[in-house]
Write an enzyme that holds these catalytic residues in place. Sequence first.
Site, short mmCIF file in Angstrom:
data_model
loop_
_atom_site.label_atom_id
_atom_site.label_comp_id
_atom_site.label_asym_id
_atom_site.label_seq_id
_atom_site.Cartn_x
_atom_site.Cartn_y
_atom_site.Cartn_z
N LYS A 90 0.84 -1.20 0.00
CA LYS A 90 0.00 0.00 0.00
C LYS A 90 0.87 1.25 0.00
CE LYS A 90 -3.78 -2.56 1.95
NZ LYS A 90 -4.47 -3.08 3.11
N GLN B 174 -5.00 -2.04 9.18
CA GLN B 174 -4.78 -3.34 8.55
C GLN B 174 -5.39 -4.45 9.41
OE1 GLN B 174 -3.33 -3.87 5.44
NE2 GLN B 174 -4.07 -5.94 5.78
N ASP C 43 -11.50 1.86 3.18
CA ASP C 43 -11.70 0.41 3.00
C ASP C 43 -13.18 0.10 2.71
OD1 ASP C 43 -9.58 -1.32 2.96
OD2 ASP C 43 -9.34 -1.40 5.14
#
Length: 279
Positions: free
Chosen positions: A52, A96, A119
């Site tokens: 990322k 995460q 997300d």
Amino acid sequence: MAQLIDGKLISTQIKDELKEKVAKMKAEGTEVCLAVIQVGNDPASSVYVNNKKKACEYIGINSLAYELPESTTEEELLDLIGELNERADVNGILVQLPVPKHIDEDKIIKAISPKKDVDGFHPQSVGALCIGQPGFVSCTPAGIIQLLKRSGIEIEGKECVVVGRSNIVGKPMSLLLLRENGTVTVAHSRTKDLKEICKRADILVVAIGKPKFITEEYVKEGAVVIDVGIHRNADNKLCGDVDFEAVEPHCSAITPVPGGVGPMTIAMLMNNCVESVEM
Ligand code: NDP
């Protein structure tokens, strides 16, 4: 031979388009910034976080990396999210997953401001998708829509079958296909006659987490098959939920593993970061 849907190529196209967009935004005085939080040092999570960061660098998105120890408390993590929610220079926040067991994942997802929920996991983002309002969409299913559209595959009016009903893939996938005017069936582990249902599909999306589960017996001649699964076999080789060699001769188009759905997830995360500024 089936058309190979090239996720590597399409994800690069998307990243290049975003790079151009971000450069323009910068020239006009707007910066894009993603905060990535990792708790603990799970090796797979470290690889994802690193990828990322690299994608941010490529596109020109600023990234803030928070690598917190395994012993971080839920309260400490919530405090950091609260701080980042308030910061005007941070557009997107990503924690995460999975987080260590002593932290309630659901609480963390809900703590991220829906305005920075790149997300697309916050209940408000999911609700917005459900009723067709603007909001962030979970990256993997959003990437699959791009794969289909950019490969010239029509969704409208098509019989679409999604196998799997997880919150991050199956459910948002079915809502997105519906939004594109597909006729959608969602199958899961309690579905009866799975083979017959899958055989109805013009577009079959498989996200069940079982290596090579879908064989040619599940696929209609000429169907489009999208394989979300990722597994490493005994020889350390990657494979999907679909038995590619058996299914490919029967499809009109198919995604390979690796190089299909996988690369799209990060590209769509980057897209969400840029959209967070526009929102
Ligand atoms: P989950 O384990 O959360 O969900 C699996 C789903 O498959 C469940 O809904 C389950 O049904 C269903 N299922 C399991 N077994 C069967 C079966 N025999 N027949 C029919 N349905 C079944 O997985 P995810 O959705 O998170 O991920 C699926 C796969 O995709 C995994 O391999 C994962 O690694 C991969 N993945 C890849 C990504 C990428 O970027 N390419 C991103 C995210 C995931 P039930 O609800 O009834 O239990």
